[in-house]
Design a protein around this motif. Structure first.
Motif, short mmCIF file in Angstrom:
data_model
loop_
_atom_site.label_atom_id
_atom_site.label_comp_id
_atom_site.label_asym_id
_atom_site.label_seq_id
_atom_site.Cartn_x
_atom_site.Cartn_y
_atom_site.Cartn_z
N HIS A 91 0.85 -1.19 0.00
CA HIS A 91 0.00 0.00 0.00
C HIS A 91 0.88 1.23 0.00
O HIS A 91 2.09 1.16 0.28
CB HIS A 91 -0.95 0.01 1.20
CG HIS A 91 -0.26 0.03 2.53
ND1 HIS A 91 0.25 1.18 3.10
CD2 HIS A 91 0.00 -0.97 3.41
CE1 HIS A 91 0.79 0.90 4.27
NE2 HIS A 91 0.66 -0.40 4.48
N THR A 96 -4.86 6.20 3.51
CA THR A 96 -5.90 6.63 4.43
C THR A 96 -6.63 5.39 4.94
O THR A 96 -7.39 4.76 4.20
CB THR A 96 -6.90 7.57 3.74
OG1 THR A 96 -6.20 8.72 3.24
CG2 THR A 96 -7.97 8.02 4.72
N ALA A 97 -6.37 5.01 6.18
CA ALA A 97 -6.94 3.78 6.73
C ALA A 97 -8.21 4.11 7.54
O ALA A 97 -8.34 5.20 8.09
CB ALA A 97 -5.92 3.09 7.62
N PRO A 98 -9.15 3.14 7.62
CA PRO A 98 -9.12 1.84 6.94
C PRO A 98 -9.43 1.99 5.45
O PRO A 98 -10.30 2.78 5.07
CB PRO A 98 -10.20 1.05 7.65
CG PRO A 98 -11.17 2.09 8.14
CD PRO A 98 -10.34 3.30 8.48
N GLU A 178 -5.43 -4.19 10.26
CA GLU A 178 -5.95 -2.96 10.87
C GLU A 178 -6.17 -1.85 9.86
O GLU A 178 -7.06 -1.01 10.04
CB GLU A 178 -5.00 -2.49 11.98
CG GLU A 178 -4.97 -3.41 13.20
CD GLU A 178 -4.08 -2.85 14.29
OE1 GLU A 178 -3.44 -1.80 14.05
OE2 GLU A 178 -4.03 -3.45 15.37
N ASN A 179 -5.35 -1.83 8.81
CA ASN A 179 -5.48 -0.74 7.84
C ASN A 179 -6.43 -1.07 6.70
O ASN A 179 -6.53 -0.33 5.73
CB ASN A 179 -4.11 -0.35 7.28
CG ASN A 179 -3.41 -1.51 6.59
OD1 ASN A 179 -3.94 -2.62 6.53
ND2 ASN A 179 -2.22 -1.27 6.08
#
Length: 325
Positions: A91, A96-98, A178-179
């Motif tokens: 990535h 910009t997570a998630p 998590e992302n």
């Protein structure tokens, strides 16, 4: 081919051509289709020799590197009855997570130039890209693979089933990141992995969208086109054993209703008949129509003999960017 086998093969091909899958009926009523989709899924699992779907997976990071604005990670993935495998993630550093994610059903070491181009396009769009080191792909055609296949057959297991099981594990591992936004994960299969993408969408309700680039047709048509040499090299192992009596590509694709679906077909592909692709997608669209979701099925046909080219990459990228936003 030996002359004494040819008549047998011809008879078998006629038998296959005459098979009308048990579920080859258009259930354009939502209640009826939901009733019949369950046995299709069960028969698919049975033909793949998958006794139980993976419930949970354990993921750990082995290595992370940063280069030219990209973050690349190598993960170790484990599940019950599942030897540890490696999974690749990539990535942008400014992600910009998630974020949405795309699971490529191709090993990272085998991404072709057009696949790399598509991956780069999706990375630039803010997606996480994932690939899994699936079972024995690198060894196909070797003596070790022949031994592996023979041992699997003795144990009542199928190679395609192992691949689809690996795909299910990869999806669960990706959804844990998590992302990653677990509600926006698409599955992408190219060529031989297209049916795997359809199977994963059929078996995993949580997938968001499905892309099958080439590879979708009808089993009986594919069998009549494939050269014997390609089957001996391992292509025949990508058929779900005995499944044709129950369903074909169209029914498996339809089990993903109403999730967005893109099928791309190459008009001049010598191995994947376009007529079969049109029939399968047409069936799927009629099932989707029963859910008032026919617009969620897209079939793009390109005048080429390859599963990917610049135009198809553009179509896939635009589809995924739209459906995962």
């Amino acid at each position: 081919m030996a002359e004494n086998i040819q008549p047998i093969v011809e008879r078998m091909l006629k038998q296959i051509a005459a098979i009308k899958p048990r579920f080859d009926v258009v259930y354009d009523n939502k209640v009826l289709w939901e009733h019949f989709a369950k046995p299709i899924r069960n028969k698919l699992l049975e033909s793949l020799s998958i006794e139980t779907m993976p419930e949970s997976v354990t993921v750990s990071c082995i290595k992370e590197t940063r280069h030219e604005g990209l973050v690349s990670s190598t993960l170790s993935v484990e599940a019950d009855n599942f030897p540890s495998r490696t999974m690749g993630l990539a990535h942008r550093e400014d992600l910009t997570a998630p974020a949405p994610a795309v699971l490529f059903l191709q090993p990272l070491t085998r991404l072709e130039p057009y696949e790399e181009s598509l991956a780069r396009r999706l990375l630039d769009a803010g997606c996480v890209i994932a690939t899994m080191d699936v079972c024995a792909v690198e060894e196909r055609g070797t003596e070790a693979f022949q031994q592996f296949f023979a041992a699997s057959a003795l144990l009542g297991q199928t190679y395609l089933g192992r691949l689809v099981f690996d795909d299910c594990v990869a999806f669960k591992a990706l959804a844990q990141q998590e992302n990653v936004d677990a509600s926006r994960i698409a599955v992408l299969g190219v060529g031989d992995s297209s049916f795997r993408a359809a199977a994963l969408s059929c078996l995993e309700n949580e997938t968001t969208a499905t892309v099958c680039a080439g590879g979708i047709s009808l089993f009986r048509m594919i069998l009549s086109k494939r050269a014997v040499s390609s089957w001996l090299d391992g292509q025949s192992l990508l058929m779900p054993f005995g499944f044709l009596q129950y369903a074909d590509h169209g029914q498996v694709l339809a089990c993903g209703v109403p999730k967005p679906l893109l099928v791309t077909s190459s008009k001049r592909d010598p191995n994947i008949p376009i007529a079969g692709a049109m029939e399968s997608v047409g069936y799927t669209r009629r099932i989707y129509a029963g859910f008032v979701a026919a617009e969620n099925v897209t079939h793009h046909i390109e005048d080429t003999d390859q599963p990917l080219n610049d135009a198809i990459v553009d179509v896939i990228a635009e589809f995924l960017e739209e459906k995962l936003k």
